[in-house]
Design a protein around this motif. Sequence first.
Motif, mmCIF file in Angstrom:
data_model
loop_
_atom_site.group_PDB
_atom_site.id
_atom_site.type_symbol
_atom_site.label_atom_id
_atom_site.label_comp_id
_atom_site.label_asym_id
_atom_site.label_seq_id
_atom_site.Cartn_x
_atom_site.Cartn_y
_atom_site.Cartn_z
ATOM 1 N N MET A 125 148.764 46.214 104.251
ATOM 2 C CA MET A 125 148.054 47.260 103.516
ATOM 3 C C MET A 125 146.702 46.749 103.024
ATOM 4 N N LYS A 126 146.691 45.521 102.511
ATOM 5 C CA LYS A 126 145.453 44.940 102.007
ATOM 6 C C LYS A 126 144.438 44.771 103.136
ATOM 7 N N VAL A 127 144.891 44.282 104.267
ATOM 8 C CA VAL A 127 144.000 44.049 105.407
ATOM 9 C C VAL A 127 143.438 45.374 105.918
ATOM 10 N N LEU A 128 144.320 46.383 106.044
ATOM 11 C CA LEU A 128 143.885 47.686 106.546
ATOM 12 C C LEU A 128 142.854 48.306 105.610
ATOM 13 N N PHE A 129 143.113 48.230 104.300
ATOM 14 C CA PHE A 129 142.168 48.791 103.328
ATOM 15 C C PHE A 129 140.804 48.099 103.436
ATOM 16 N N ASN A 130 140.828 46.749 103.490
ATOM 17 C CA ASN A 130 139.563 46.003 103.547
ATOM 18 C C ASN A 130 138.791 46.294 104.822
ATOM 19 N N ILE A 131 139.494 46.420 105.952
ATOM 20 C CA ILE A 131 138.811 46.704 107.222
ATOM 21 C C ILE A 131 138.107 48.056 107.154
ATOM 22 N N ILE A 132 138.853 49.067 106.680
ATOM 23 C CA ILE A 132 138.262 50.416 106.589
ATOM 24 C C ILE A 132 137.096 50.426 105.602
ATOM 25 N N TYR A 133 137.279 49.759 104.468
ATOM 26 C CA TYR A 133 136.246 49.746 103.435
ATOM 27 C C TYR A 133 134.987 49.043 103.942
ATOM 28 N N VAL A 134 135.166 47.896 104.595
ATOM 29 C CA VAL A 134 134.016 47.134 105.108
ATOM 30 C C VAL A 134 133.273 47.939 106.159
ATOM 31 N N LEU A 135 134.004 48.585 107.063
ATOM 32 C CA LEU A 135 133.358 49.374 108.119
ATOM 33 C C LEU A 135 132.548 50.520 107.524
ATOM 34 N N CYS A 136 133.131 51.243 106.575
ATOM 35 C CA CYS A 136 132.435 52.379 105.968
ATOM 36 C C CYS A 136 131.164 51.930 105.229
ATOM 37 N N MET A 137 131.286 50.885 104.410
ATOM 38 C CA MET A 137 130.141 50.396 103.649
ATOM 39 C C MET A 137 129.059 49.826 104.579
ATOM 40 N N SER A 138 129.496 49.158 105.640
ATOM 41 C CA SER A 138 128.532 48.582 106.587
ATOM 42 C C SER A 138 127.709 49.680 107.251
ATOM 43 N N ILE A 139 128.397 50.752 107.641
ATOM 44 C CA ILE A 139 127.677 51.876 108.293
ATOM 45 C C ILE A 139 126.670 52.494 107.318
ATOM 46 N N ILE A 140 127.102 52.690 106.057
ATOM 47 C CA ILE A 140 126.204 53.297 105.067
ATOM 48 C C ILE A 140 124.986 52.417 104.827
ATOM 49 N N ILE A 141 125.203 51.096 104.697
ATOM 50 C CA ILE A 141 124.091 50.178 104.417
ATOM 51 C C ILE A 141 123.132 50.117 105.596
ATOM 52 N N ILE A 142 123.658 50.066 106.814
ATOM 53 C CA ILE A 142 122.794 49.984 108.007
ATOM 54 C C ILE A 142 121.947 51.249 108.142
ATOM 55 N N LEU A 143 122.574 52.392 107.823
ATOM 56 C CA LEU A 143 121.846 53.662 107.969
ATOM 57 C C LEU A 143 120.800 53.865 106.870
ATOM 58 N N THR A 144 120.991 53.218 105.712
ATOM 59 C CA THR A 144 120.074 53.463 104.586
ATOM 60 C C THR A 144 119.148 52.295 104.288
ATOM 61 N N THR A 145 119.299 51.182 105.010
ATOM 62 C CA THR A 145 118.534 49.994 104.677
ATOM 63 C C THR A 145 117.076 50.124 105.107
ATOM 64 N N SER A 146 116.210 49.432 104.353
ATOM 65 C CA SER A 146 114.786 49.358 104.710
ATOM 66 C C SER A 146 114.446 47.988 105.280
ATOM 67 N N ASN A 147 115.379 47.052 105.173
ATOM 68 C CA ASN A 147 115.167 45.710 105.701
ATOM 69 C C ASN A 147 116.397 45.368 106.553
ATOM 70 N N ALA A 148 116.437 45.912 107.746
ATOM 71 C CA ALA A 148 117.629 45.842 108.598
ATOM 72 C C ALA A 148 118.019 44.414 108.927
ATOM 73 N N PHE A 149 117.013 43.535 109.185
ATOM 74 C CA PHE A 149 117.320 42.166 109.611
ATOM 75 C C PHE A 149 118.065 41.402 108.513
ATOM 76 N N VAL A 150 117.527 41.414 107.277
ATOM 77 C CA VAL A 150 118.147 40.671 106.164
ATOM 78 C C VAL A 150 119.502 41.273 105.798
ATOM 79 N N ASP A 151 119.533 42.599 105.707
ATOM 80 C CA ASP A 151 120.787 43.262 105.306
ATOM 81 C C ASP A 151 121.883 43.061 106.349
ATOM 82 N N THR A 152 121.492 43.048 107.615
ATOM 83 C CA THR A 152 122.487 42.811 108.674
ATOM 84 C C THR A 152 123.040 41.397 108.579
#
Length: 356
Positions: free
Chosen positions: A1-28
Amino acid sequence: MKVLFNIIYVLCMSIIIILTTSNAFVDTGLLLIILIISLVSFKGMHSKWMTTVQMIAIILATYQNPMFAYFFGMVIYSLIMGKNFLAVLPLLLASYIFSSYIEIEILLPTMLLCGYLSYNVSVVNDKALKLAKKYDDERMLRSSAESHNQLTFDTIDKVEQFAKLKERNRIAMDIHDNIGHSIAGVLMQFQAAKKIDPIDKNKADKLYEASTKRLAETLGMLREIVHDLKPANLIGVEYIKEIVDDFKFCDIDATYTGNFTNISAVHIEIVTTILKEALTNIIKHSKATKVKLTLDSNKKYLRLFIKDNGLGCEDITENLGIRSMRARVENVGGNFSIGNNNGIVIVCVLFMGNSE
């Protein structure tokens, strides 16, 4: 359960940050570092320390991009799952520091939701672990009982012989240490009294009186030892009656019919053992107010009937005590049954001549 939650959470947050970032290289790059730390944490490698490293990395990444603060929820989930409640405080402080750069009205509910979910999952996991441990303990107990019941009767006989030998040694020590020393003391007192009798009559009389009293006490100890040595077959049905009379938990309506003079010691021992076990179970489980007991003896068989008016049991599980009673009876070719009829009913039939 912990692993599944973290995977989903990381994927969602990563997509949001990549789509909204102004400094893609550093944030990536920061995302990759957080992902690597999370993967190592998923593997369970030094989980507590990796969660701490993960928290520090996310706080530092938040200085670069406040959107990384939304990863606080994932860390809170891991901390509460590990019951590290105080470690949540730095994240709450960091949320307050970055409140002017992020939407705190979204971040705080997110963190609270993650913490609440983690706490409930932790409670469910703890209950599951307790149930699993209870199941394992019961399984080990059943296995131990089954192993015990598989002992051969030859082994049981050897154990009984060893117990008899041990008891004989104990009695011998009692006679030597108590009776022997006491008689020796009395003898010395009599000898001393005899010597001083011509000189001091009063003192000699006191010694005679003390010796007589000590000799009476020694005789009492000797009677106790002889009583303990008296075998069950010499006591017979009177021993069973004594057990019934000593039972004070509830009333026993006891009936004895037939001739009990020729019952073997083995049968008396089996009946007394079953009676003691049954009365013990009545005290522990039945809540009975009355017990019906019948002991019948004739030329063919000895029959013991015990019934209480207690709670009873619709589905009787034969525990170690019941299996032991059954084994004793069936070992000499007898019949044993236990059932429920407005209370527990036990019937034991031992056939005459089958006591070997």
